[in-house]
Each structure stands twice: as C-alpha cells, then as structure tokens.
Design an enzyme around this catalytic site. Structure first.
Site, PDB file in Angstrom:
ATOM      1  N   GLY A 278       1.053 -45.499  55.380  1.00 43.08           N
ATOM      2  CA  GLY A 278       2.197 -46.539  55.078  1.00 43.08           C
ATOM      3  C   GLY A 278       3.419 -45.835  55.410  1.00 43.08           C
ATOM      4  O   GLY A 278       4.455 -46.546  55.102  1.00 43.08           O
ATOM      5  N   GLU A 320      -3.318 -40.913  54.716  1.00 44.08           N
ATOM      6  CA  GLU A 320      -3.934 -41.636  55.823  1.00 44.08           C
ATOM      7  C   GLU A 320      -2.874 -42.337  56.870  1.00 44.08           C
ATOM      8  O   GLU A 320      -2.856 -43.406  56.741  1.00 44.08           O
ATOM      9  CB  GLU A 320      -4.523 -42.882  55.446  1.00 44.08           C
ATOM     10  CG  GLU A 320      -5.931 -42.138  54.268  1.00 44.08           C
ATOM     11  CD  GLU A 320      -6.561 -43.314  53.639  1.00 44.08           C
ATOM     12  OE1 GLU A 320      -7.792 -43.070  53.502  1.00 44.08           O
ATOM     13  OE2 GLU A 320      -6.138 -44.455  53.442  1.00 44.08           O
ATOM     14  N   PRO A 321      -1.895 -41.428  57.648  1.00 47.82           N
ATOM     15  CA  PRO A 321      -0.785 -42.193  58.498  1.00 47.82           C
ATOM     16  C   PRO A 321      -1.667 -42.537  59.466  1.00 47.82           C
ATOM     17  O   PRO A 321      -2.399 -41.986  60.204  1.00 47.82           O
ATOM     18  CB  PRO A 321       0.119 -40.852  58.541  1.00 47.82           C
ATOM     19  CG  PRO A 321      -0.823 -39.679  58.385  1.00 47.82           C
ATOM     20  CD  PRO A 321      -2.046 -40.066  57.301  1.00 47.82           C
ATOM     21  N   GLY A 322      -1.345 -44.004  59.765  1.00 47.54           N
ATOM     22  CA  GLY A 322      -1.512 -44.351  61.131  1.00 47.54           C
ATOM     23  C   GLY A 322      -0.395 -44.584  61.888  1.00 47.54           C
ATOM     24  O   GLY A 322       0.025 -43.853  63.215  1.00 47.54           O
ATOM     25  N   ARG A 323       0.582 -45.430  61.434  1.00 45.41           N
ATOM     26  CA  ARG A 323       1.785 -45.847  62.332  1.00 45.41           C
ATOM     27  C   ARG A 323       2.711 -44.559  62.699  1.00 45.41           C
ATOM     28  O   ARG A 323       3.130 -44.448  63.563  1.00 45.41           O
ATOM     29  CB  ARG A 323       2.659 -46.924  61.449  1.00 45.41           C
ATOM     30  CG  ARG A 323       3.992 -47.354  62.075  1.00 45.41           C
ATOM     31  CD  ARG A 323       4.701 -47.985  61.073  1.00 45.41           C
ATOM     32  NE  ARG A 323       3.789 -48.813  60.196  1.00 45.41           N
ATOM     33  CZ  ARG A 323       3.563 -49.969  60.546  1.00 45.41           C
ATOM     34  NH1 ARG A 323       4.140 -50.863  61.552  1.00 45.41           N
ATOM     35  NH2 ARG A 323       2.643 -50.908  59.574  1.00 45.41           N
ATOM     36  N   ARG A 360       3.524 -58.304  66.193  1.00 46.09           N
ATOM     37  CA  ARG A 360       4.192 -57.875  64.980  1.00 46.09           C
ATOM     38  C   ARG A 360       5.513 -58.663  64.873  1.00 46.09           C
ATOM     39  O   ARG A 360       5.927 -58.724  63.665  1.00 46.09           O
ATOM     40  CB  ARG A 360       4.368 -56.702  64.779  1.00 46.09           C
ATOM     41  CG  ARG A 360       2.994 -55.709  64.858  1.00 46.09           C
ATOM     42  CD  ARG A 360       3.151 -54.321  64.545  1.00 46.09           C
ATOM     43  NE  ARG A 360       3.839 -53.868  63.077  1.00 46.09           N
ATOM     44  CZ  ARG A 360       4.933 -53.709  63.118  1.00 46.09           C
ATOM     45  NH1 ARG A 360       5.875 -53.564  64.142  1.00 46.09           N
ATOM     46  NH2 ARG A 360       5.546 -53.706  61.934  1.00 46.09           N
ATOM     47  N   TYR A 364       5.175 -60.240  61.228  1.00 45.23           N
ATOM     48  CA  TYR A 364       5.844 -59.748  60.206  1.00 45.23           C
ATOM     49  C   TYR A 364       7.374 -59.793  60.317  1.00 45.23           C
ATOM     50  O   TYR A 364       8.127 -59.136  59.405  1.00 45.23           O
ATOM     51  CB  TYR A 364       5.387 -58.221  60.104  1.00 45.23           C
ATOM     52  CG  TYR A 364       4.076 -57.654  60.035  1.00 45.23           C
ATOM     53  CD1 TYR A 364       3.215 -58.216  59.112  1.00 45.23           C
ATOM     54  CD2 TYR A 364       3.381 -57.068  61.092  1.00 45.23           C
ATOM     55  CE1 TYR A 364       1.848 -57.709  58.918  1.00 45.23           C
ATOM     56  CE2 TYR A 364       2.254 -56.501  60.954  1.00 45.23           C
ATOM     57  CZ  TYR A 364       1.313 -56.967  59.843  1.00 45.23           C
ATOM     58  OH  TYR A 364       0.086 -56.447  59.876  1.00 45.23           O
ATOM     59  N   CYS A 391       2.687 -70.116  75.262  1.00 44.13           N
ATOM     60  CA  CYS A 391       3.106 -71.304  74.832  1.00 44.13           C
ATOM     61  C   CYS A 391       3.381 -71.557  73.415  1.00 44.13           C
ATOM     62  O   CYS A 391       2.433 -72.208  72.597  1.00 44.13           O
ATOM     63  CB  CYS A 391       2.114 -72.409  75.309  1.00 44.13           C
ATOM     64  SG  CYS A 391       1.763 -72.008  76.876  1.00 44.13           S
ATOM     65  N   GLU A 392       4.404 -70.859  72.839  1.00 43.80           N
ATOM     66  CA  GLU A 392       4.795 -70.928  71.584  1.00 43.80           C
ATOM     67  C   GLU A 392       6.221 -70.246  71.237  1.00 43.80           C
ATOM     68  O   GLU A 392       6.663 -69.501  71.873  1.00 43.80           O
ATOM     69  CB  GLU A 392       3.861 -69.897  71.012  1.00 43.80           C
ATOM     70  CG  GLU A 392       3.532 -69.860  69.426  1.00 43.80           C
ATOM     71  CD  GLU A 392       2.874 -70.644  68.912  1.00 43.80           C
ATOM     72  OE1 GLU A 392       2.632 -71.171  68.002  1.00 43.80           O
ATOM     73  OE2 GLU A 392       1.701 -70.872  69.920  1.00 43.80           O
TER      74      GLU A 392
HETATM   75  C1  LIG Z   1      -3.349 -49.409  57.178  1.00 45.37           C
HETATM   76  C2  LIG Z   1      -3.803 -48.528  56.311  1.00 45.37           C
HETATM   77  C3  LIG Z   1      -3.354 -47.346  56.439  1.00 45.37           C
HETATM   78  C4  LIG Z   1      -2.580 -46.913  57.232  1.00 45.37           C
HETATM   79  O1  LIG Z   1      -1.136 -47.614  57.353  1.00 45.37           O
HETATM   80  P1  LIG Z   1      -0.072 -46.951  58.306  1.00 45.37           P
HETATM   81  O2  LIG Z   1       1.284 -47.917  57.750  1.00 45.37           O
HETATM   82  O3  LIG Z   1      -0.305 -47.293  59.780  1.00 45.37           O
HETATM   83  O4  LIG Z   1       0.399 -45.650  58.055  1.00 45.37           O
HETATM   84  C5  LIG Z   1      -3.830 -46.125  55.842  1.00 45.37           C
HETATM   85  N1  LIG Z   1      -4.902 -46.571  54.742  1.00 45.37           N
HETATM   86  C6  LIG Z   1      -5.328 -47.687  54.510  1.00 45.37           C
HETATM   87  C7  LIG Z   1      -6.221 -48.032  53.532  1.00 45.37           C
HETATM   88  C8  LIG Z   1      -4.932 -48.605  55.382  1.00 45.37           C
HETATM   89  O5  LIG Z   1      -5.365 -49.989  55.175  1.00 45.37           O
END
Ligand SMILES: *Cc1c(COP(=O)(O)O)cnc(C)c1O
Length: 463
Positions: A278, A320-323, A360, A364, A391-392
């Site tokens: 997050g 758990e970084p994704g973004r 997004r 969001y 078409c939106e």
């Molecule tokens: C979505 C999610 C993430 C990653 O969130 P980011 O905002 O991309 O860092 C990590 N852990 C869990 C459980 C998630 O659902």
C-alpha cells in the site's frame, strides 16, 4: 459510469474551471523525474527516450497504445526494497499490480518473494520458475481447486481470510499428507488515508477477520487446533497509495496486542507478522512518496517498540509492495487523435486507448500527469483532459493536466506511472485489443506481453 455535467452558462475563458490541477508548470518540456521511470529523458532533438530508445522509434516498432517498462528501474526498485528490509524481513512483490513471466524472473533474480491471489497468478509464478516456498497465496474467496493447487505446489504460505478457509486449507493439507504454513489476515479497524475503495482495514468490508469482538482470536484458536495447519503469523493490509506510516503504526500496535493475547492464552509466540503493501508513489508532482529505507526503518522501529512494550520477541516482518515497485517503472504511450477545445472549460484530447488500458481514473478518481513526448514545444499551456476512444463519457485517462497549446493529431503523448494496476486491470471494452507491455533496457526493447489481436477476440467467441 456517468459524471455530473458542467454547469451550463457563460464562463470567462481566463478563469480556469474547477479541477485537480494547480498552476501550469513553468516549462512543459521538463519531465519531473519524480513521476517518470529512472532512465527516461529527452534527447538533443527533444524526443523522449527510455533505456536510450526514442519513443518515436518505439511507437513505430510496437504501435500505440503500449506500455513501456523500464527494466533497470524495476530491478533497482526490487533491490532497494530488499536492501532496505535486510535479512530480518521479507519483501513480497504483490503480483496483482502487474505480473508476467519476465517479471517473475526479475523478482527471482533480485531475491524477492511473490504474492499471488488467483490460480492464474499462481500458474504464471510457477511457470516462470518462482520457487513455491517464495510464494504467498492470498484472496478472500479462494476456490477449493486453487487451495488444492497451492498446497500441492508447496507455497510458502497461504494467507487465510475466513473461518471456512481455515478448515478448507487444513483438510486439504491433511488429505495431501502435509502441513500448510498459514497466516491469518485480520482487519485492524484502521481507516487508511486513501480512497474509500482501496482502504481495506476498516471493518465494514470483505477482506480479513476483524480483531473487533474477538473474531480474530477465535480464528487463531481454531487454526491452532487443526493438524493440517502450521500457524506462522498474522497478516494485515490497510490500504493502498498511503504516504504516511501512522496507519501502519496503529495496525502494528493492534496486531502485536493480538500476538500478546495469543501468548497469554496458548503459550506460544507466533514468529511472523505481515504489514501488507500500500505504499504510495508519485502520480503527479504533488505526491511525495517516502524511500524504501525510510519506510523499512519506520516499520521496524514501530514493531520493535510495540513488541518490547508487550514483552514479546520481535517477529520476522514481511511487507508486500506492488505499486511502489512496478508503478513508477512504466508509462503508457498514446497517439493523439481528435482535439476539441471547449470554450471556458478545457480542451478534450482523445487518444487511441482509454479506460480499457487505464481504468483507475474512472474507478478511483485517480490522478495522472501527461507530457508531449515526440517533440518539444514553445507554445503556452493549454488545460487539457485526456480521454479515450470508448463509448463512455467517464472514459477519462487524465482528468486535468497542461499540454502545449500547439498539440496536434499524430503527436505522441505519454502518461507516466502506469506500471501498476493498468495492464493488470485492462479490459476488452468495446472489443479493444489490450496493449502490449514492452520491456526496455539499455538500448534494447522486447515485448514481454504481446498486443492482443482480433483473432484472440474471435477465438474466445465460440457461438
Ligand atoms: C493489493 C495488495 C497489496 C499491494 O498493494 P500496493 O498498493 O500495490 O502496494 C499487498 N498486499 C495485499 C494483501 C493486497 O491486497
């Protein structure tokens, strides 16, 4: 999705309408390095390059719209997170942000672990050679089939999200003659300072088991009673695009309180806690994300302090970084199509993609920036809204941003920070063909996810 129309009536052209923008930047040709991938720059001809290749060449070779991902930047971010958390913590990349076989190989090489949340993501991870014990399996409604596959593969952990799943996982493991390592996902009652739809730790939502009312403690009791499960820790994920650590502080405090209760009740200290992902990134120049080192230091101090107060051994932390890893590494390249100036409002700039490659903004209310990348311009700023071809009327990519007033059809514009949750959330709306992802590294560009074709669409249509 419908949006409220603009109020009718005359407006002064010199009064800017409501919007998310501040003032136009001093020089529209300058790329703010905060929002662009590391190797992006402009060459002497004013053309933007990534990994040393001009976007004009990339557009010719790979077409538009397309996502271009800076591999060196991706790897550097992986290393930065791994280094920041060191040996006493684990970094799991959240695959849902963007996953492909190449990404899995990079993660593996850079020493990261991987979160998956569906059978499809698990298949991709295993197929590309991620060792199963470095995979964590997530999701609030895993199917029996997904649980079977995860346990059979020997994933390092399953993050269980409900009472039913605790039993299912335990039975599955027993049937397969194994013990599955499990974390329990709890909701800690934190409202992360983020958009309502991506705040996930307040209680009124589908994820996790609430700490409130003793539900999480009851889940722990049940998990400890089942032979098929080895309960290794507690998991909490409080939301996305978060910039300060105060939410994590409250979450850690409450998770550690649960660990202390578990010790008091069962005489065991669970060895792990996961604080989720997050962490925010810069989508526009107004965003100021923190460095991984800062975040790691803050989180480990918080957990250590809380554990000392509760007289617990400090558990192993995972994040758990994704973004924060993939988001900044890619941009979407579009060709400008029609241009409609609306007097007193703004200029609508249509591109050859839209909500099918970036949902997004519609979903969001996300903010993005945009730049003219195929040339520089000396024209003044024009307040623009970048929209797609769907078409939106909610098909907006960039709500409000300044582009040069001499923008013309055929120009290339790029939207930075689209590495996360754009290709992974892409759709075929209006039978759009989902764009390719092209990895660029040191003068070389290669497709890692190819563009869909009309044959791909027709192949699914078996009527
Ligand atoms: C979505 C999610 C993430 C990653 O969130 P980011 O905002 O991309 O860092 C990590 N852990 C869990 C459980 C998630 O659902």
């Amino acid at each position: 999705m419908s949006r409220s129309a603009h109020p009718a009536g005359p407006r002064h052209a010199d009064v800017l309408p409501e919007g998310h923008y501040t003032a136009p930047p001093a020089d529209l040709n300058v790329l703010d390095e905060k929002v662009w991938a590391r190797t992006v720059g402009r060459n002497d001809d004013g053309v933007v390059t990534v990994g040393g290749i001009e976007v004009t060449r990339l557009a010719e070779e790979f077409g538009t719209p397309a996502y271009f991902l800076d591999e060196a930047d991706f790897r550097a971010r992986c290393r930065a997170w791994a280094d920041a958390f060191g040996k006493d913590a684990d970094v799991f990349y959240a695959g849902k942000a963007f996953l492909s076989r190449a990404v899995v190989r990079w993660l593996k090489e850079e020493g990261l672990n991987l979160d998956v949340c569906s059978g499809g993501e698990l298949t991709t991870a295993l197929d590309a050679g991620m060792p199963a014990d470095r995979i964590a399996f997530h999701g609030n409604n895993k199917s029996q089939e997904e649980i079977d596959r995860a346990v059979e593969a020997g994933v390092g952990r399953i993050v269980v999200d409900s009472f039913q799943e605790i039993v299912r996982v335990a039975h599955t493991a027993q049937r397969l003659g194994t013990r599955q390592r499990v974390q329990i996902r709890v909701t800690v009652g934190v409202e992360a300072h983020t958009h309502e739809f991506i705040a996930t730790a307040h209680e009124d939502q589908k994820f996790g088991i609430p700490l409130a009312g003793g539900q999480a403690a009851e889940a722990v009791r049940r998990a400890l009673r089942l032979d098929g499960i080895e309960l290794i820790g507690i998991h909490s994920h409080i939301g996305s695009q978060i910039f300060d650590t105060s939410g994590f502080e409250v979450a850690a405090h409450r998770v550690v309180r649960l660990l202390a209760e578990i010790r008091d009740e069962h005489g065991i200290e669970l060895p792990e806690i996961d604080l989720g992902g997050g962490l925010g990134i810069a989508y526009t120049s107004d965003d100021d994300p923190r460095e991984p080192h800062d975040i790691a230091k803050a989180l480990s101090e918080i957990v250590t302090r809380e554990c000392e107060a509760a007289r617990l051994r400090t558990p192993r932390i995972s994040v758990e970084p994704g973004r924060a890893i993939v988001g900044p590494t890619a941009f979407t390249l579009y060709e400008v199509g029609t241009i409609k100036p609306l007097e007193g409002l703004r200029t609508y700039v249509s591109v050859d993609g839209g909500m099918s490659d970036n949902i997004r903004t519609a979903l969001y209310d996300a903010e993005y920036s945009v730049a003219l990348v195929s040339r520089t311009s000396t024209a003044g700023p024009m307040l623009a809204r970048v929209v797609g071809k769907h078409c939106e009327s909610g098909d907006i990519v960039v709500k409000d941003a300044f582009l040069p007033a001499d923008l013309a059809p055929g120009d290339l514009i790029a939207v930075p920070a689209t590495g996360a949750y754009c290709r992974s959330m892409a759709s075929n709306y209006n039978h759009a063909l989902r764009p390719p992802v092209v990895a660029v590294n040191d003068g070389e560009a290669r497709v890692i996810v190819r563009r869909e074709t009309e044959e791909d669409l027709l192949r699914l249509d078996v009527g």
